[in-house]
Write a protein that holds these residues in place. Structure first.
Motif, PDB file in Angstrom:
ATOM      1  N   TYR A   1      49.918  74.935 -39.103  1.00  0.00           N
ATOM      2  CA  TYR A   1      49.437  74.885 -40.130  1.00  0.00           C
ATOM      3  C   TYR A   1      48.396  76.012 -41.260  1.00  0.00           C
ATOM      4  O   TYR A   1      47.059  75.689 -41.033  1.00  0.00           O
ATOM      5  CB  TYR A   1      50.127  74.806 -42.031  1.00  0.00           C
ATOM      6  N   ALA A   2      48.430  77.066 -41.788  1.00  0.00           N
ATOM      7  CA  ALA A   2      47.632  77.963 -42.193  1.00  0.00           C
ATOM      8  C   ALA A   2      47.172  77.742 -43.622  1.00  0.00           C
ATOM      9  O   ALA A   2      48.571  77.424 -44.488  1.00  0.00           O
ATOM     10  CB  ALA A   2      47.324  78.943 -41.649  1.00  0.00           C
ATOM     11  N   ILE A   3      46.370  77.012 -44.638  1.00  0.00           N
ATOM     12  CA  ILE A   3      45.637  76.709 -45.641  1.00  0.00           C
ATOM     13  C   ILE A   3      45.224  77.303 -46.281  1.00  0.00           C
ATOM     14  O   ILE A   3      43.583  77.968 -45.539  1.00  0.00           O
ATOM     15  CB  ILE A   3      45.983  75.624 -46.106  1.00  0.00           C
ATOM     16  N   GLU A   4      45.415  78.280 -47.965  1.00  0.00           N
ATOM     17  CA  GLU A   4      44.922  79.298 -48.226  1.00  0.00           C
ATOM     18  C   GLU A   4      44.386  78.336 -49.626  1.00  0.00           C
ATOM     19  O   GLU A   4      44.980  77.662 -50.135  1.00  0.00           O
ATOM     20  CB  GLU A   4      45.153  80.311 -48.947  1.00  0.00           C
ATOM     21  N   TYR A   5      43.148  78.412 -49.637  1.00  0.00           N
ATOM     22  CA  TYR A   5      42.667  77.619 -51.298  1.00  0.00           C
ATOM     23  C   TYR A   5      41.419  78.796 -52.166  1.00  0.00           C
ATOM     24  O   TYR A   5      41.294  79.283 -51.974  1.00  0.00           O
ATOM     25  CB  TYR A   5      42.399  76.065 -50.941  1.00  0.00           C
ATOM     26  N   ASP A   6      41.386  77.635 -53.432  1.00  0.00           N
ATOM     27  CA  ASP A   6      40.361  78.305 -54.677  1.00  0.00           C
ATOM     28  C   ASP A   6      39.196  77.402 -53.789  1.00  0.00           C
ATOM     29  O   ASP A   6      38.807  76.233 -54.185  1.00  0.00           O
ATOM     30  CB  ASP A   6      40.590  78.239 -55.877  1.00  0.00           C
ATOM     31  N   PHE A   7      37.904  78.215 -54.094  1.00  0.00           N
ATOM     32  CA  PHE A   7      36.595  77.767 -53.916  1.00  0.00           C
ATOM     33  C   PHE A   7      35.712  78.126 -54.666  1.00  0.00           C
ATOM     34  O   PHE A   7      36.052  79.151 -55.369  1.00  0.00           O
ATOM     35  CB  PHE A   7      35.536  77.745 -52.346  1.00  0.00           C
ATOM     36  N   VAL A   8      35.353  77.692 -55.078  1.00  0.00           N
ATOM     37  CA  VAL A   8      33.882  78.086 -56.453  1.00  0.00           C
ATOM     38  C   VAL A   8      32.570  78.354 -55.426  1.00  0.00           C
ATOM     39  O   VAL A   8      31.905  77.393 -55.040  1.00  0.00           O
ATOM     40  CB  VAL A   8      33.226  77.109 -57.253  1.00  0.00           C
ATOM     41  N   ASP A   9      32.573  79.572 -56.057  1.00  0.00           N
ATOM     42  CA  ASP A   9      30.676  80.065 -55.460  1.00  0.00           C
ATOM     43  C   ASP A   9      29.974  79.188 -56.151  1.00  0.00           C
ATOM     44  O   ASP A   9      29.533  79.531 -56.158  1.00  0.00           O
ATOM     45  CB  ASP A   9      30.541  81.174 -56.140  1.00  0.00           C
ATOM     46  N   PRO A  10      28.776  78.783 -54.376  1.00  0.00           N
ATOM     47  CA  PRO A  10      28.348  77.676 -54.373  1.00  0.00           C
ATOM     48  C   PRO A  10      26.801  78.343 -55.123  1.00  0.00           C
ATOM     49  O   PRO A  10      25.849  77.319 -55.091  1.00  0.00           O
ATOM     50  CB  PRO A  10      28.071  77.280 -53.036  1.00  0.00           C
TER      51      PRO A  10
END
Ligand SMILES: Cc1cc2nc3c(=O)[nH]c(=O)nc-3n(C[C@H](O)[C@H](O)[C@H](O)COP(=O)(O)OP(=O)(O)OC[C@H]3O[C@@H](n4cnc5c(N)ncnc54)[C@H](O)[C@@H]3O)c2cc1C
Lengths: 629, 451
Positions: A340-349
């Motif tokens: 599967y593919a997963i899309e998620y939130d990340f915080v600009d480091p």
């Protein structure tokens, strides 16, 4: 309720970043709480059942020196161990191990449970509580408020995670686990830039339906080397992987079903990793390639589940089944879990400091995939650094920062906070400028002192490393001070070990520098040289044989340090500097580099702008400089 | 950006002035001076020394005056010295390159001033002005570079860079993705790629010589025994009325150069004063003197008196010239008189007959000189590089050799990476920066990576 016990450090998440952060913080004596969505999946491997690999092996070993657990954990639960790149030079050797996923996470959970100063609870964190830009606590889905002095967020792929299998989509943090839906909104409300990334994983296959007889076997090394320098009595199995190939038929099936891929139909628009493309990407982009390798890896010692490395896909179930069955050895394969593919939130480091503390909120730290990285090892390394600095923040100690010249972990973090990332960031050796010095083999030698001085390494462990260093130095000295004179007898001996004769008095160190000469061969002709262990031998050979290049890198490091030590004050006002373009000013104010060296690495900051900055800084902040002249 | 390097640069620019000044500054200045100066002296501050700059074999590059300054009382606040040498590109460059050989490096634009500031020699308001100067200089440097790299040349260099980055990426892929099956380039293919890069760099270096010709001038030397008409020819070529004789104040040196153009190409003749003076029949020309002139020139014009048979001195000149690898034009002068000289005995490919009295044959001589300098080269193929860029180009060519050696020896790819990174650094000096990201881009674009 407002929970009565107040914690020093709260770690949100029990993945690879969370485990290291929690363990280190507790080991440093902080009262620590780990909150995670599912206790049963503490230390779980979301993707491939392996630890280490190119550049990742370096990270694992560094975490080991910082007092982390990953190296020990894999040494206890690995199914096969291998040094990659053994045919190349030592700078790019890397350890990799297949893991028993089940044993791995079980051991990790057990270690956490028995760790003094550490509590573990199954609750989902929904909100970060902040007062005056300072962390005060968190709030969970069961209505609890925990008060604390610092927080480390390590939520991996869970924030607003959305999974795609063909044209089906559903919300999840990882295949079979619930997502965290509220936390990233809380971060957004605090003013953080949050965006989306995507990654994917491969189908898991039933071993009973694979014909291994027609596949190539890939065992580990016969003489395996553990990850941790502390591991003794190392004795792990050597369970093989298998190599299969896609073929033109496989590719046809994929190409004719691209409309079933959320990546190609436009359902997913966020960026995935270029270095880890889906099989559909590989087939489309490298059309001329007639076959791709697939590694079939055991997931654990007991189950029949096989991980099909190289087949990341988001295609529909039927397409997955069809293309799998087009491959030799997989004609009758059964899927146990689809890819599967997963899309998620990340915080600009770039919103983080080198300590992994956010610039905005005091006491709030972030580590792992939430920072835009990918990989267990990248997560663990950040988890360690965040855990250390969260503790030091509480204990009011000097921050623990690793330079690009000291550790891969330093390179990783500096890249993240300086450049940010547009795709899931993975470590490569080519990202490290000084990789001849930052080798895997010398990890403890180069980091023990720093680690010990920061209180991260136990005295007895430091003693082990100090003894290693002493032995190496001693033998090196011996070799430099022992000479051969060009007698016919000596030269005959040299010829007997297939090396050129000498014409002048020559020390043994010079001889070891020759490609064809090793300590062992030298010992056959200089018989009174002491026998030494494998590790010491390896280190002296590397030091002598690579001497020229190593000293070149040391010089480069000296140059590099000049800029790193030119500090830019926290509150520096770039508006006062004449001659900087608005674009450059904007970038500098956004990243707020701590040193001129870091400023130099920000994309779009020109060398000319740097000169101007240096002149300004010299004049305004470094009075000593003027007096010195 | 502040470092301990000793820096050097031409302070007077490349214009054709009578003298040129090279400025050197940095901790090791005096040690460097000792290595190149003809006399072994304990140099003192604020004094001027007369002597020669020597090359590594001890041969004289130029006769010079050197002024020595000691820290902190110098322009930059560091130990420094200034070399007054003969003007013109060739001499200045030769001295500069010699200084690089013994440890100096090319100064960056504005670097002397920057050091002056950093050493507290100038104040804040001056410094802010300077920061503007530095920024405008680099912008200007940029636009100059862009002009230089426009069109064909920039494409050429871009392509070379691309192919280097490809090799780099290929090397990194092999390191970082050992388990991948990547189409392995053979050793020979790799060597060939590097050879072709090297050849391209060499051809750029070659065309930069034409650039020098066009932008900096071609150095001509006139040789011949006394009384064959050197000074007359000199006066015709330079146009007598324009021939300004400049004296260097405070010195007794009289060696100067003169410039003139033929078909838009600037020419320089060195030691014109000497030519005029020694053409006086009373004073005889030393063969050694003409040898010196020949060594420093791009084209040698050898003049013979057509109305007389070859004399002993003529023959010596002919023999000398045949030993050297320079472009040579033989001029048979005085064709307005009865020709006695047997041209076959001259043994030169390019022979022009002229009369300095009637000006007959002068146009043909000018045609010949223009042809010899730029040949049939297309203007688009001409590049102009400064000494620093040329230096980088030469280093790059050397690194190519090293890389070829590396490949043949099957060197560890991590070490190959160090060497090829140096190549990129050198090219960056000429074309501007590339980042690690470029290499990664190339890696992901060209190789199928990822399990
Ligand atoms: C589908 C998929 C494919 C991947 N493919 C690859 C690959 O090919 N190569 C590779 O190197 N890496 C891959 N990875 C990435 C690798 O699994 C992660 O990078 C790594 O596990 C990240 O570690 P982490 O600690 O940051 O987060 P995770 O391991 O994801 O752990 C997150 C933890 O946080 C907890 N959590 C989340 N939200 C909350 C909350 N609000 N409150 C409390 N607890 C919370 C979760 O329960 C979990 O324990 C993949 C991951 C996935 C999901």
């Amino acid at each position: 309720m407002i929970y009565p016990k107040k914690y020093d450090v709260i770690v949100v998440g029990g993945g690879h970043a969370g485990c290291e952060a929690a363990l280190i913080s507790a080991r440093l004596g902080c009262d620590t709480l780990m909150l995670t969505i599912a206790i049963d999946s503490i230390g779980a491997m979301s993707c491939n059942p392996a630890i280490g690999g190119l550049a990742k092996g370096h990270l694992v070993k560094e975490v080991d020196v910082f007092g982390g657990e990953m190296a020990r954990n894999i040494d206890e639960t690995g199914l096969q161990f291998k040094i990659l790149n053994k045919s190349k030079g030592p700078a790019v050797w890397s350890s990799r191990a297949q893991a028993d996923m089940v044993a791995y996470k079980y051991r990790m959970k057990t270690v956490l449970e028995h760790q003094e100063h550490l509590d573990t609870k199954q609750e989902m964190v929904d909100e970060i509580l902040v007062e005056d830009n300072k962390i005060v606590g968190i709030k969970t889905n069961v209505g609890n408020e925990y008060l604390c002095r610092s927080v480390v967020i390590t939520t991996g792929t869970f924030m607003k995670g959305k999974i795609f299998i063909g044209l089906n989509e559903y919300e999840a943090g990882r295949a079979w686990e619930p997502p965290s839906l509220k936390l990233s909104d809380s971060l957004r409300n605090l003013g953080f830039r949050v965006s989306r990334l995507k990654t994917g994983t491969t189908p898991r296959l039933d071993a009973r339906t694979i014909n291994f007889d027609v596949l190539t076997t890939q065992p580990g090394d016969d003489d395996p080397i553990p990850f941790s320098f502390r591991t003794e009595n190392f004795n792990r199995p050597n369970i093989p992987c298998y190599l299969a190939y896609t073929n033109e038929k496989t590719h046809d099936i994929i190409l004719s079903n691209l409309d079933q891929s959320p990546l190609y139909s436009g359902m997913v628009s966020s960026l995935g990793p270029r270095y880890c493309p889906s099989i559909e990407d590989k087939v489309v982009k490298f059309f001329e390639k007639k076959k791709h390798q697939i590694f079939l890896e055991p997931q654990d010692a007991n189950s029949t589940e096989i991980y099909a490395d190289g087949l990341h896909t988001s295609l529909g179930y039927e397409v997955q089944l069809n293309f799998l069955r087009s491959m030799k050895g997989l004609e009758e394969v059964e899927i146990m879990r689809p890819g599967y593919a997963i899309e998620y939130d990340f915080v600009d480091p770039t919103q983080l400091k080198h300590t992994l503390e956010t610039k905005k909120i005091k006491g709030l730290f972030m580590a792992g995939q939430i920072n835009g990285t990918s990989g267990y090892e990248e997560a663990a390394a950040q988890g360690a650094v965040a855990g250390i600095n969260a503790s030091f923040f509480v204990q009011k100690k000097e921050p623990f920062i690793l330079g690009r010249d000291e550790a891969y972990t330093g390179v990783l973090i500096d890249d993240l906070v300086t450049k940010g990332t547009k795709e899931p960031y993975r470590m490569f050796t080519s990202r490290a400028e000084y990789r001849l010095i930052l080798r895997e083999d010398n990890t403890q030698l180069r980091l023990a002192e720093k680690s010990f001085n920061a209180g991260l390494m136990r005295k007895e462990d430091y003693a082990i490393v100090k003894e290693q260093i002493r032995k190496i130095d001693e033998i090196k000295k011996t070799l430099k001070n022992r000479f051969l004179v060009p007698t016919p007898e000596t030269n005959n001996k040299l010829l007997s070990i297939n090396t050129d004769i000498i014409k002048t008095k020559t020390d043994l160190a010079k001889l070891i520098r020759r490609v064809e000469v090793s300590y062992d061969t030298l010992r056959t002709i200089v018989t009174d040289l002491p026998p030494i262990d494998k590790f010491t031998k390896q280190e002296i050979e590397i030091d002598f044989k690579y001497e020229g290049y190593l000293s070149l890198q040391r010089q480069q490091i000296e140059k590099f340090k000049k800029y790193e030590t030119l500090k830019i004050p926290d509150d520096f006002d770039y508006n006062n500097v004449n001659g900087l373009s608005n674009e450059v000013k904007g970038k500098l104010m956004d990243i707020r580099p701590v040193s001129v060296g870091q400023a130099l690495r920000i994309q779009g900051v020109t060398p000319a702008a740097i000169s101007i900055l240096i002149i300004y800084l010299r004049k305004h902040s470094d009075k000593r400089f003027k007096i010195a002249n | 950006m502040y470092d301990n390097d000793t820096i050097a640069a031409i302070a007077t620019g490349y214009t054709s002035s009578a003298i040129g000044i090279i400025r050197v500054s940095g901790k090791n200045s005096i040690a460097i001076l000792k290595k190149v100066f003809s006399k072994d002296i304990d140099f003192e501050a604020n004094r001027v020394y007369y002597g020669h700059i020597l090359d590594k074999n001890g041969t004289i590059i130029d006769e010079v005056l050197v002024s020595v300054f000691m820290a902190p009382r110098s322009y930059t606040g560091e130990n420094s010295f200034e070399v007054n040498c003969h003007g013109g590109y060739v001499v200045l460059n030769a001295v500069l390159e010699r200084l690089f050989e013994v440890g100096a490096r090319m100064a960056l634009p504005g670097e002397f001033t920057k050091r002056a500031y950093l050493n507290g020699k100038i104040d804040l308001s001056q410094a802010e002005a300077i920061s503007k100067i530095i920024s405008s200089k680099s912008k200007r440097a940029l636009s100059v570079a862009q002009r230089q790299l426009s069109g064909k040349f920039s494409n050429k260099l871009d392509k070379i860079r691309e192919s280097i980055i490809f090799i780099m990426a290929e090397n990194e892929v092999v390191i970082d993705h050992p388990e991948e099956e990547l189409s392995n380039t053979t050793k020979q293919e790799k060597v060939n790629k590097l050879l072709s890069i090297k050849e391209k760099l060499q051809s750029i270096l070659k065309s930069s010589e034409f650039g020098n010709y066009l932008f900096e001038g071609i150095v001509l030397s006139l040789v011949g025994r006394p009384n064959v008409g050197k000074s007359s020819l000199l006066n015709i070529l330079t146009g007598l009325e324009r021939a300004i004789v400049t004296d260097i104040p405070g010195t007794t040196r009289d060696v100067i150069s003169e410039q003139f153009t033929i078909r838009g190409i600037p020419f320089t003749i060195l030691d014109t004063a000497g030519i005029r003076k020694t053409d006086d029949p009373i004073e005889s020309i030393g063969v050694s003197k003409s040898k010196e002139a020949i060594k420093n020139s791009d084209i040698v014009v050898a003049i013979f008196d057509g109305s007389k048979d070859l004399q002993e001195e003529d023959i010596r000149i002919i023999e000398d010239l045949q030993k050297i690898d320079k472009k040579i034009v033989a001029v048979v002068n005085k064709i307005d008189k009865k020709i006695i000289l047997d041209k076959n005995r001259l043994n030169f490919k390019n022979i022009v007959e002229v009369s300095c009295t009637t000006k007959k044959g002068i146009i043909e001589l000018e045609d010949m000189l223009s042809k010899l300098s730029l040949g049939d080269i297309n203007d688009a193929d001409i590049v102009s590089l400064n000494a620093k860029q040329k230096n980088s180009l030469k280093n790059s060519i050397e690194i190519c050799d090293l890389l070829i050696h590396d490949v043949k020896k099957d060197i560890d790819p991590a070490l190959f990476a160090v060497d090829i990174a140096n190549l990129v650094d050198e090219l960056d000096e000429i074309v501007g920066r590339i980042t690690n990201e470029d290499m990664l881009d190339s890696m992901f674009k060209n190789f199928c990576i990822g399990k």
